[in-house]
Write a protein that holds these residues in place. Structure first.
Motif, PDB file in Angstrom:
ATOM      1  N   ASP A  49       0.781  -1.099  -0.043  1.00 32.73           N
ATOM      2  CA  ASP A  49      -0.029   0.081  -0.016  1.00 32.73           C
ATOM      3  C   ASP A  49       0.783   1.187  -0.100  1.00 32.73           C
ATOM      4  OD1 ASP A  49      -2.888   1.096   1.881  1.00 32.73           O
ATOM      5  OD2 ASP A  49      -1.950   1.936   0.204  1.00 32.73           O
ATOM      6  N   LYS A  50       0.882   1.998  -1.183  1.00 34.55           N
ATOM      7  CA  LYS A  50       1.852   3.149  -1.394  1.00 34.55           C
ATOM      8  C   LYS A  50       1.222   4.186  -0.535  1.00 34.55           C
ATOM      9  CE  LYS A  50       3.959   1.968  -5.528  1.00 34.55           C
ATOM     10  NZ  LYS A  50       4.514   2.600  -7.041  1.00 34.55           N
ATOM     11  N   SER A  51      -0.095   4.138  -0.134  1.00 34.33           N
ATOM     12  CA  SER A  51      -0.845   5.342   0.421  1.00 34.33           C
ATOM     13  C   SER A  51      -0.518   5.588   1.884  1.00 34.33           C
ATOM     14  CB  SER A  51      -2.111   5.327   0.334  1.00 34.33           C
ATOM     15  OG  SER A  51      -2.746   4.291   0.973  1.00 34.33           O
ATOM     16  N   GLU A  52       0.379   4.349   2.504  1.00 37.24           N
ATOM     17  CA  GLU A  52       0.562   4.458   3.854  1.00 37.24           C
ATOM     18  C   GLU A  52       1.633   5.260   4.140  1.00 37.24           C
ATOM     19  OE1 GLU A  52       1.496   1.629   7.641  1.00 37.24           O
ATOM     20  OE2 GLU A  52       0.646   0.696   5.803  1.00 37.24           O
ATOM     21  N   ILE A  53       1.591   6.207   5.165  1.00 38.47           N
ATOM     22  CA  ILE A  53       2.656   7.261   5.270  1.00 38.47           C
ATOM     23  C   ILE A  53       3.177   7.231   6.659  1.00 38.47           C
ATOM     24  CG2 ILE A  53       3.124   9.866   5.584  1.00 38.47           C
ATOM     25  CD1 ILE A  53       0.828  10.199   3.404  1.00 38.47           C
ATOM     26  N   ARG A  54       4.158   7.367   6.791  1.00 36.07           N
ATOM     27  CA  ARG A  54       5.125   7.376   8.277  1.00 36.07           C
ATOM     28  C   ARG A  54       5.583   8.648   8.374  1.00 36.07           C
ATOM     29  NH1 ARG A  54       7.074   2.947  10.548  1.00 36.07           N
ATOM     30  NH2 ARG A  54       9.066   3.911  11.204  1.00 36.07           N
ATOM     31  N   VAL A  55       5.268   9.329   9.404  1.00 36.13           N
ATOM     32  CA  VAL A  55       5.525  10.762   9.633  1.00 36.13           C
ATOM     33  C   VAL A  55       6.558  10.548  11.095  1.00 36.13           C
ATOM     34  CG1 VAL A  55       4.543  12.932  10.574  1.00 36.13           C
ATOM     35  CG2 VAL A  55       3.354  11.481   9.049  1.00 36.13           C
ATOM     36  N   ASN A  56       7.677  11.293  10.826  1.00 40.15           N
ATOM     37  CA  ASN A  56       8.727  11.433  11.906  1.00 40.15           C
ATOM     38  C   ASN A  56       8.831  12.874  12.317  1.00 40.15           C
ATOM     39  OD1 ASN A  56      10.761   8.761  11.693  1.00 40.15           O
ATOM     40  ND2 ASN A  56      10.054   9.374   9.682  1.00 40.15           N
ATOM     41  N   VAL A  57       8.733  13.032  13.690  1.00 38.30           N
ATOM     42  CA  VAL A  57       8.593  14.101  14.383  1.00 38.30           C
ATOM     43  C   VAL A  57       9.961  14.524  14.714  1.00 38.30           C
ATOM     44  CG1 VAL A  57       7.508  15.676  16.346  1.00 38.30           C
ATOM     45  CG2 VAL A  57       6.171  13.657  15.157  1.00 38.30           C
ATOM     46  N   VAL A  58      10.651  15.687  14.402  1.00 35.89           N
ATOM     47  CA  VAL A  58      11.734  16.043  14.786  1.00 35.89           C
ATOM     48  C   VAL A  58      11.573  17.533  15.402  1.00 35.89           C
ATOM     49  CG1 VAL A  58      12.973  14.752  13.001  1.00 35.89           C
ATOM     50  CG2 VAL A  58      12.340  17.048  12.229  1.00 35.89           C
ATOM     51  N   GLY A  59      12.663  17.883  15.912  1.00 35.61           N
ATOM     52  CA  GLY A  59      12.782  19.101  16.564  1.00 35.61           C
ATOM     53  C   GLY A  59      12.047  19.434  17.570  1.00 35.61           C
ATOM     54  N   LYS A  60      11.964  20.591  18.330  1.00 36.63           N
ATOM     55  CA  LYS A  60      11.290  20.922  19.733  1.00 36.63           C
ATOM     56  C   LYS A  60      10.814  22.331  19.674  1.00 36.63           C
ATOM     57  CE  LYS A  60      14.008  18.016  22.851  1.00 36.63           C
ATOM     58  NZ  LYS A  60      14.826  17.914  23.900  1.00 36.63           N
ATOM     59  N   GLY A  61       9.636  22.528  20.075  1.00 34.06           N
ATOM     60  CA  GLY A  61       9.170  23.891  20.197  1.00 34.06           C
ATOM     61  C   GLY A  61       8.594  24.427  18.924  1.00 34.06           C
ATOM     62  N   LYS A  62       8.774  25.628  18.563  1.00 32.92           N
ATOM     63  CA  LYS A  62       8.415  26.104  17.306  1.00 32.92           C
ATOM     64  C   LYS A  62       9.409  25.568  16.300  1.00 32.92           C
ATOM     65  CE  LYS A  62      11.579  30.579  17.807  1.00 32.92           C
ATOM     66  NZ  LYS A  62      11.482  31.750  17.720  1.00 32.92           N
ATOM     67  N   TYR A  63      10.327  25.103  16.577  1.00 31.96           N
ATOM     68  CA  TYR A  63      11.252  24.384  15.312  1.00 31.96           C
ATOM     69  C   TYR A  63      10.909  23.116  15.156  1.00 31.96           C
ATOM     70  CZ  TYR A  63      14.122  28.238  16.620  1.00 31.96           C
ATOM     71  OH  TYR A  63      14.615  29.806  16.656  1.00 31.96           O
ATOM     72  N   ARG A  64       9.515  22.549  15.883  1.00 33.71           N
ATOM     73  CA  ARG A  64       9.133  21.029  15.513  1.00 33.71           C
ATOM     74  C   ARG A  64       8.496  21.014  14.094  1.00 33.71           C
ATOM     75  NH1 ARG A  64       4.190  18.697  16.892  1.00 33.71           N
ATOM     76  NH2 ARG A  64       4.445  16.731  17.637  1.00 33.71           N
ATOM     77  N   LYS A  65       9.181  19.841  13.362  1.00 33.05           N
ATOM     78  CA  LYS A  65       8.698  19.789  12.189  1.00 33.05           C
ATOM     79  C   LYS A  65       8.253  18.370  12.029  1.00 33.05           C
ATOM     80  CE  LYS A  65      11.737  23.283  10.130  1.00 33.05           C
ATOM     81  NZ  LYS A  65      10.776  24.140   9.609  1.00 33.05           N
ATOM     82  N   LEU A  66       7.463  18.069  10.696  1.00 30.64           N
ATOM     83  CA  LEU A  66       7.292  16.612  10.483  1.00 30.64           C
ATOM     84  C   LEU A  66       7.742  16.394   9.239  1.00 30.64           C
ATOM     85  CD1 LEU A  66       3.285  16.837  10.794  1.00 30.64           C
ATOM     86  CD2 LEU A  66       5.085  16.244  12.558  1.00 30.64           C
ATOM     87  N   MET A  67       8.719  15.295   9.280  1.00 35.75           N
ATOM     88  CA  MET A  67       9.310  14.486   8.014  1.00 35.75           C
ATOM     89  C   MET A  67       8.421  13.309   7.566  1.00 35.75           C
ATOM     90  SD  MET A  67      11.878  16.736   7.952  1.00 35.75           S
ATOM     91  CE  MET A  67      13.025  15.721   6.793  1.00 35.75           C
ATOM     92  N   ILE A  68       8.298  13.537   6.373  1.00 31.64           N
ATOM     93  CA  ILE A  68       7.088  12.114   5.952  1.00 31.64           C
ATOM     94  C   ILE A  68       8.152  11.356   5.019  1.00 31.64           C
ATOM     95  CG2 ILE A  68       5.246  12.061   4.512  1.00 31.64           C
ATOM     96  CD1 ILE A  68       4.324  14.878   5.198  1.00 31.64           C
ATOM     97  N   GLU A  69       7.830   9.885   5.206  1.00 29.98           N
ATOM     98  CA  GLU A  69       8.374   8.987   4.551  1.00 29.98           C
ATOM     99  C   GLU A  69       7.317   8.060   3.592  1.00 29.98           C
ATOM    100  OE1 GLU A  69      11.569   6.750   6.181  1.00 29.98           O
ATOM    101  OE2 GLU A  69      10.719   7.510   7.967  1.00 29.98           O
ATOM    102  N   GLU A  70       7.430   7.697   2.604  1.00 31.46           N
ATOM    103  CA  GLU A  70       6.483   6.754   1.935  1.00 31.46           C
ATOM    104  C   GLU A  70       6.811   5.466   1.840  1.00 31.46           C
ATOM    105  OE1 GLU A  70       4.649   8.189  -1.667  1.00 31.46           O
ATOM    106  OE2 GLU A  70       3.964  10.171  -0.904  1.00 31.46           O
ATOM    107  N   ASN A  71       6.165   4.492   2.213  1.00 28.19           N
ATOM    108  CA  ASN A  71       6.503   3.150   2.122  1.00 28.19           C
ATOM    109  C   ASN A  71       6.155   2.562   0.577  1.00 28.19           C
ATOM    110  OD1 ASN A  71       7.194   2.937   4.578  1.00 28.19           O
ATOM    111  ND2 ASN A  71       5.193   2.222   5.546  1.00 28.19           N
ATOM    112  N   GLY A  72       7.222   2.129  -0.081  1.00 28.50           N
ATOM    113  CA  GLY A  72       6.866   1.468  -1.469  1.00 28.50           C
ATOM    114  C   GLY A  72       6.800   0.171  -1.349  1.00 28.50           C
TER     115      GLY A  72
END
Length: 363
Positions: A49-72
């Motif tokens: 299922d290519k539509s499944e998405i893994r989201v990595n949470v990096v950073g803290k506070g206002k610098y917190r970001k989401l890094m998205i990976e797609e499973n192939g």
């Protein structure tokens, strides 16, 4: 070894083993059924299922970001024949299995006819020789002894053929049920309906596979915008205007599992997402699937209040079923219950949040 990997929920390793075994067993329908099961398990485990998405949470506070990976898709190591596990591959494997099984049954039927003809000719010869006189005592004893041995051999062969026939019936039921499932996943309702109808027409079909045949046929007919015919399949289990009987009893379920060739399946944890969960539904869960399908059918016809009652019944019996939850979300939205729909939607999201392991470099 492939069967053990399949039972442990490792379809990629299982497929490698089955692929190597297919060099010897390529004419056996069962090997193609197992390869198809590997594809379906990979689908259920999210590997296809290519539509499944893994989201990595990096950073803290206002610098917190989401890094998205797609499973192939994951390739089979060293594979030259199968390439990648996929639903089209599952369909091809099931087609091979059905063709080989039908060919085997046809040859078996021809062999039985030739055997019957040969027995008839032998009986005619014996009757003819008996008319020319009586044999001596020693000859009679030899013939009697030979006849006794022949009876024992014939009895053993008949028992063996009976076992083979039961095995082939089980394999054909599994092939057709899986074909209907795969065609539904590939959004081919006409082919899914044909496979489901073929399953329902099998003589001595088990109650579990009859249930799957009705269920898959109803889903295919809904996709074909034929709700009345779909309702006819579901109504086979209705005991009142808003209740279903059990499609099969626990005894049928236990007997079916005992007759399947995967003796090690009990080692699987149901929470791991076995690819054959639809087949392994316990009687009460199967009843829940009927409630869910009828709820979906009523919702498409605009009977949202009735659909709401049905889906509520379904979720009490199969609370973790994603399809039932999605149906409930749709019904809640049509009834104006947006907050309830949002709450349910969070239960079946395909986004999984994982601890951040990625480093973000300044650009």
């Amino acid at each position: 070894m492939g069967l053990l990997y399949l039972a442990r929920g490792e379809p990629l390793l299982a497929a490698q083993c089955f692929q190597k075994a297919s060099v010897v067993f390529c004419r056996q329908p069962l090997i193609w059924l197992r390869l198809a099961e590997c594809c379906m398990m990979a689908l259920q485990n999210g590997l296809l299922d290519k539509s499944e998405i893994r989201v990595n949470v990096v950073g803290k506070g206002k610098y917190r970001k989401l890094m998205i990976e797609e499973n192939g898709l994951v390739e089979l190591d060293g594979s030259t024949q199968c390439g990648k596990l996929s639903l089209p591959l599952a369909r091809a494997c099931l087609s091979n299995g059905i063709y080989l099984l039908n060919e085997s049954l046809l040859n078996e039927s021809k062999s039985d006819r030739e055997s019957t003809l040969s027995v008839g000719m032998n009986e005619t010869k014996e009757a003819s020789s008996a008319d020319h006189g009586e044999a001596n005592t020693n000859s009679d004893l030899k013939e009697a002894k030979g006849g006794l041995n022949q009876d024992i051999i014939q009895s053993s062969l008949s028992a063996f053929k009976g076992i083979q026939s039961r095995e082939k019936l089980l394999i054909k039921q599994a092939l057709l049920a899986n074909m209907a499932y795969v065609e539904l996943e590939l959004e081919n309702p006409i082919k899914a309906l044909a496979a489901a109808n073929s399953l329902l027409q099998l003589p001595d079909c088990s109650k579990i596979y009859v249930f799957l045949g009705h269920l898959y046929a109803a889903e295919a007919l809904c996709l074909l915008n034929r709700p009345v015919e779909a309702g006819a399949h579901l109504s086979a289990y209705l005991v009142g205007p808003d209740d279903f009987k059990l499609p099969y009893e626990q005894e049928d379920f236990d007997q079916w599992r005992m007759n399947t060739s995967s003796d090690c399946e009990e080692t699987l944890d149901s929470s791991t997402g076995n690819a054959r969960d639809s087949v392994f539904l316990k009687p009460e869960e199967a009843r829940g699937a009927l409630f869910a399908d009828l709820a979906a059918l009523l919702a498409t016809q605009g009977h949202h209040d009735q659909a709401k009652a049905m889906i509520t019944h379904a979720l009490t019996l199969i609370p973790n079923n994603v399809q039932a939850t999605v149906t409930a979300v749709y019904i809640d939205m049509m009834l104006g219950r947006s907050q309830d729909a949002l709450t349910r939607l969070k239960q079946c999201t395909r986004v999984s949040f994982v601890p951040g392991r990625l480093e973000v470099r300044a650009s």
